[in-house]
Scaffold this motif. Structure first.
Motif, PDB file in Angstrom:
ATOM      1  N   THR A 324      37.583  47.193  34.431  1.00 60.70           N
ATOM      2  CA  THR A 324      36.485  47.915  35.075  1.00 60.70           C
ATOM      3  C   THR A 324      35.835  47.054  36.159  1.00 60.70           C
ATOM      4  OG1 THR A 324      36.100  49.065  32.975  1.00 60.70           O
ATOM      5  CG2 THR A 324      34.359  49.198  34.622  1.00 60.70           C
ATOM      6  N   SER A 325      35.606  45.788  35.840  1.00 57.00           N
ATOM      7  CA  SER A 325      34.977  44.899  36.831  1.00 57.00           C
ATOM      8  C   SER A 325      35.858  44.721  38.052  1.00 57.00           C
ATOM      9  CB  SER A 325      34.693  43.533  36.195  1.00 57.00           C
ATOM     10  OG  SER A 325      33.563  43.604  35.364  1.00 57.00           O
ATOM     11  N   LEU A 326      37.141  44.457  37.833  1.00 57.96           N
ATOM     12  CA  LEU A 326      38.034  44.269  38.988  1.00 57.96           C
ATOM     13  C   LEU A 326      38.124  45.550  39.831  1.00 57.96           C
ATOM     14  CD1 LEU A 326      40.920  42.179  37.379  1.00 57.96           C
ATOM     15  CD2 LEU A 326      39.315  41.432  39.166  1.00 57.96           C
ATOM     16  N   THR A 327      38.121  46.705  39.171  1.00 61.01           N
ATOM     17  CA  THR A 327      38.174  47.970  39.912  1.00 61.01           C
ATOM     18  C   THR A 327      36.925  48.127  40.788  1.00 61.01           C
ATOM     19  OG1 THR A 327      39.366  48.959  38.060  1.00 61.01           O
ATOM     20  CG2 THR A 327      38.452  50.468  39.683  1.00 61.01           C
ATOM     21  N   ALA A 328      35.764  47.797  40.213  1.00 57.41           N
ATOM     22  CA  ALA A 328      34.515  47.918  40.966  1.00 57.41           C
ATOM     23  C   ALA A 328      34.483  46.941  42.134  1.00 57.41           C
ATOM     24  CB  ALA A 328      33.330  47.680  40.032  1.00 57.41           C
ATOM     25  N   LEU A 329      34.925  45.711  41.903  1.00 59.64           N
ATOM     26  CA  LEU A 329      34.940  44.711  42.983  1.00 59.64           C
ATOM     27  C   LEU A 329      35.922  45.121  44.074  1.00 59.64           C
ATOM     28  CD1 LEU A 329      34.995  41.509  40.764  1.00 59.64           C
ATOM     29  CD2 LEU A 329      33.071  42.261  42.172  1.00 59.64           C
ATOM     30  N   GLN A 330      37.100  45.554  43.660  1.00 63.78           N
ATOM     31  CA  GLN A 330      38.143  45.898  44.611  1.00 63.78           C
ATOM     32  C   GLN A 330      37.773  47.103  45.460  1.00 63.78           C
ATOM     33  OE1 GLN A 330      40.587  43.940  45.042  1.00 63.78           O
ATOM     34  NE2 GLN A 330      42.056  45.091  46.288  1.00 63.78           N
ATOM     35  N   ASN A 335      29.251  43.965  43.229  1.00 68.01           N
ATOM     36  CA  ASN A 335      29.579  42.562  43.439  1.00 68.01           C
ATOM     37  C   ASN A 335      29.089  41.788  42.219  1.00 68.01           C
ATOM     38  OD1 ASN A 335      26.800  41.747  43.792  1.00 68.01           O
ATOM     39  ND2 ASN A 335      26.884  42.819  45.759  1.00 68.01           N
ATOM     40  N   PRO A 336      29.306  40.491  42.149  1.00 69.13           N
ATOM     41  CA  PRO A 336      28.906  39.752  40.935  1.00 69.13           C
ATOM     42  C   PRO A 336      27.417  39.820  40.626  1.00 69.13           C
ATOM     43  CG  PRO A 336      30.515  38.495  42.173  1.00 69.13           C
ATOM     44  CD  PRO A 336      30.155  39.670  43.031  1.00 69.13           C
ATOM     45  N   VAL A 460      46.003  38.242  34.969  1.00 63.86           N
ATOM     46  CA  VAL A 460      44.691  37.830  35.465  1.00 63.86           C
ATOM     47  C   VAL A 460      44.660  36.310  35.619  1.00 63.86           C
ATOM     48  CG1 VAL A 460      42.250  37.651  34.848  1.00 63.86           C
ATOM     49  CG2 VAL A 460      43.444  39.832  34.560  1.00 63.86           C
ATOM     50  N   ALA A 461      45.235  35.595  34.646  1.00 64.55           N
ATOM     51  CA  ALA A 461      45.204  34.130  34.684  1.00 64.55           C
ATOM     52  C   ALA A 461      46.005  33.572  35.853  1.00 64.55           C
ATOM     53  CB  ALA A 461      45.736  33.578  33.369  1.00 64.55           C
ATOM     54  N   THR A 462      47.147  34.167  36.153  1.00 62.95           N
ATOM     55  CA  THR A 462      48.052  33.607  37.168  1.00 62.95           C
ATOM     56  C   THR A 462      47.968  34.327  38.505  1.00 62.95           C
ATOM     57  OG1 THR A 462      49.853  35.097  36.498  1.00 62.95           O
ATOM     58  CG2 THR A 462      49.704  32.967  35.364  1.00 62.95           C
ATOM     59  N   TRP A 495      36.447  35.176  40.386  1.00 68.71           N
ATOM     60  CA  TRP A 495      35.168  35.467  39.714  1.00 68.71           C
ATOM     61  C   TRP A 495      35.401  35.873  38.253  1.00 68.71           C
ATOM     62  CZ3 TRP A 495      33.552  40.120  37.545  1.00 68.71           C
ATOM     63  CH2 TRP A 495      32.242  40.120  37.064  1.00 68.71           C
ATOM     64  N   VAL A 496      36.392  36.718  38.012  1.00 74.76           N
ATOM     65  CA  VAL A 496      36.683  37.136  36.638  1.00 74.76           C
ATOM     66  C   VAL A 496      37.062  35.923  35.783  1.00 74.76           C
ATOM     67  CG1 VAL A 496      38.346  38.374  35.187  1.00 74.76           C
ATOM     68  CG2 VAL A 496      37.288  39.525  37.129  1.00 74.76           C
ATOM     69  N   ARG A 497      37.921  35.038  36.316  1.00 76.76           N
ATOM     70  CA  ARG A 497      38.338  33.857  35.548  1.00 76.76           C
ATOM     71  C   ARG A 497      37.137  32.957  35.228  1.00 76.76           C
ATOM     72  NH1 ARG A 497      42.715  33.052  40.122  1.00 76.76           N
ATOM     73  NH2 ARG A 497      44.277  34.605  39.486  1.00 76.76           N
TER      74      ARG A 497
END
Length: 587
Positions: A324-330, A335-336, A460-462, A495-497
């Motif tokens: 959800t966060s990545l979708t909103a940012l993208q 924003n954060p 997400v990690a890589t 930011w997510v990491r």
């Protein structure tokens, strides 16, 4: 006197005629009625085409440790026709007496083998030395009886690798090949039934060989050396990416919990360990499992045959907030630092109140704090600013909603609903934007497998779009994952990491901390309509330059931070401790 001599002569002639009649009848039976049977036996008595099964290939871990191999045992076998030859002096009766076998149980079992079309019946499987000695000593009285050696599959770690390696079982009638097909399966052969044993059946099986032997009337090899018609080709080994030591550590970390845990090496995607609990011991199948034991396994409420790694689906719960966060940012929706109305423990939408897991509420939180502390109310409001198709695009990009490409049969694809799915399910006017509240926190109609969540965590990690789980090193995968980057902004992923690191440092995942190593993770408590909540924890470590991604789900476990995060923490502590003090392997 003359009358007496005449009577004696008539009796003698009658006796001679009777004897002659018996001889004639027997000749008719032998030459006409049972011609084919005696001809077959006669041929068997001279030359016998012997099939020699190939040794099945071994299964090894990434460090070359044996996980599955073969041991050789001896069976006492009798010809198929023995079962129909009754009488106290029959071969079968002698054997039942001399070997002290339970009569009716043994005969029932042999009848089952005979009905399955097996040319030879196994009177005693895995015979003991005293039983073999009886056959050797009295062989002349036991025509057709043999002591035959065969290999039996052995799984050295029992249930620990049950769902990954699988097991072998005897061939079923529909799997038997034509009699004259040298490569077809025969009655009594063993075939891979599940896991790696089934997927790599052709490689592991090898190729049976054939010899021609000269035997006497009781089936014993005599005369010249046997003639090799076709050599045996042994099955090839399969080397897994899993480590026996790391698997053992993960099993210990899971304890008696029911659920699943998996570890991926990064960035390769190689699976280092994968535990589905409860499991089963594949060794029970190689000893011809009884009907009673089979039924007990089938009716076990823990469903030990279910490979939870790939076959079970669960709501993803709060780890889905990453999506959800990545979708909103993208999509530029947040924003954060974005914040909404403060969390008071619930959110009112229409005539329904949606609760936050923290009943007293989180108060005012921004996007970053909301992910660290897993505030549901913030994500309800964020979800309402997105649409279901935007969420679905990101979820699929991260590996949800489709097979991971694992080699196992019956892998579930899960469910990532979008507009088309809801329209088909409820009709175009049968659903509302209210679904976004549930989807935004990983509930509703979303379903995922633990292995899919491991792929999500690894991607997400890589930042790699094609990262997939790999279970086998040799034979090598036919295609290797590329280095294509996820089509998500690098700043958003960073930011997510960073925020996931804070989840473990100060948020809901502190019980997954590792000494001297930074861990990035996300907890989850997925509502379960059938019982207590499921506990999730997903993480990768080290947080910078990650080596491993770990996913744990404990069924009906409760809060992810309280029970699932410690499982990951125990495994990570053992893993990094072992790296600091590696095991010394003797040369």
């Amino acid at each position: 006197m003359p009358h007496t001599r005449a009577l004696q002569a008539r009796i003698l002639r009658a006796a001679i005629l009777l004897l002659f009649g018996v001889i004639v009848v027997n000749l008719l039976v032998m030459q006409v009625v049972k011609h084919d049977e005696y001809e077959s036996q006669s041929l068997e008595n001279r030359q016998l085409r012997q099939r020699i099964l190939a040794p099945r290939g071994r299964i090894l871990d990434r460090d070359g440790r044996l996980l599955a191999d073969n041991v050789y045992i001896a069976d006492i076998t009798v010809p198929n026709r023995c079962l129909g030859q009754a009488g106290p002096d029959s071969t079968l009766d002698k054997l039942l007496t001399w070997l002290r076998l339970p009569r009716y149980e043994t005969l029932d079992r042999l009848a089952g083998e005979q009905a399955a079309g097996r040319p030879r019946l196994t009177l005693v499987a895995n015979a003991a030395m005293p039983q073999i000695a009886v056959i050797e000593e009295r062989g002349r009285e036991l025509p057709g009886v043999k002591v035959e050696t065969r290999s039996r599959r052995r799984y050295l770690d029992g249930p620990l690798f049950g769902h990954v390696i699988g097991y072998v079982g005897e061939t079923l009638p529909g799997e038997i090949g034509e009699e004259d097909d040298p490569d077809g399966y025969k009655p009594g052969d063993w075939i891979g039934r599940d896991g790696i044993e089934a997927v790599y059946e052709e490689r592991l099986r090898g190729q049976a060989g054939y010899t021609l032997q000269e035997v006497n009337a009781v089936g014993r090899v005599v005369g010249r050396r046997e003639v090799e018609l076709r050599p045996v080709r042994s099955g090839e080994d399969v080397v897994l990416t899993l480590s026996q030591a790391l698997q053992d550590t993960l099993g210990a970390a899971m304890g008696e919990n029911r659920g699943c845990a998996v570890v991926l090496a990064l960035p390769s995607g190689e699976v280092l360990a994968a535990v589905s609990a409860p499991s089963y011991d594949p060794n029970v199948f190689t000893a011809r499992i009884s009907t009673k034991d089979w039924q007990a396994l089938q009716s076990d409420p823990g469903h030990p045959f279910l490979n939870r790694l790939t076959q079970a689906t669960y709501p993803p719960g709060s780890p889905y907030k990453i999506v959800t966060s990545l979708t909103a940012l993208q999509n530029g929706v947040a924003n954060p630092a974005t914040s909404f109305a403060p969390c008071g423990g619930s959110y009112q939408f229409g005539n329904r109140s949606f609760r936050c897991w923290k009943r007293e509420g989180h108060g005012g939180v921004d996007h970053t704090s909301a992910l660290i502390h897993s505030c549901d109310v913030f994500y309800y409001q964020l979800g309402l600013r997105l649409n279901i198709d935007q969420l679905a695009v990101t979820a699929r990009m991260l590996g949800l909603g489709a097979s991971t490409g694992s080699p196992f049969r019956g892998e579930a694809s899960g469910n990532v609903p979008d507009t088309a799915w809801y329209d088909k399910k409820f009709g175009s006017r049968g659903w509302s934007r209210g679904v976004m509240l549930n989807n935004a926190i990983g509930q509703g109609e979303l379903l995922v497998t633990p292995l899919q969540m491991a792929v999500l965590t690894g991607r997400v990690a890589t930042g790699l779009a094609d990262l997939r789980p790999v279970f086998v090193r040799d034979p090598a995968p036919t295609s290797s994952p590329g280095l294509r980057a996820l089509p998500i902004g690098a700043a958003h992923l960073d930011w997510v990491r960073r925020t996931m690191r804070q989840v473990v440092d100060v948020g809901t995942g502190t019980r997954a901390r590792v000494r001297s190593i930074e861990v990035a993770g996300k907890t989850g408590t997925a509502e379960n309509p059938h019982g207590e909540d499921h506990a999730w924890f997903v993480c990768f470590a080290p947080a910078i330059l990650p080596e491993v991604a770990v996913v744990v789900i404990l069924e009906n476990g409760g809060h992810g931070g309280a029970v699932a995060a410690p499982v990951a923490g125990r495994w990570l502590n053992a893993y990094f401790a072992q790296k600091e003090s590696p095991e010394v392997v003797a040369p």
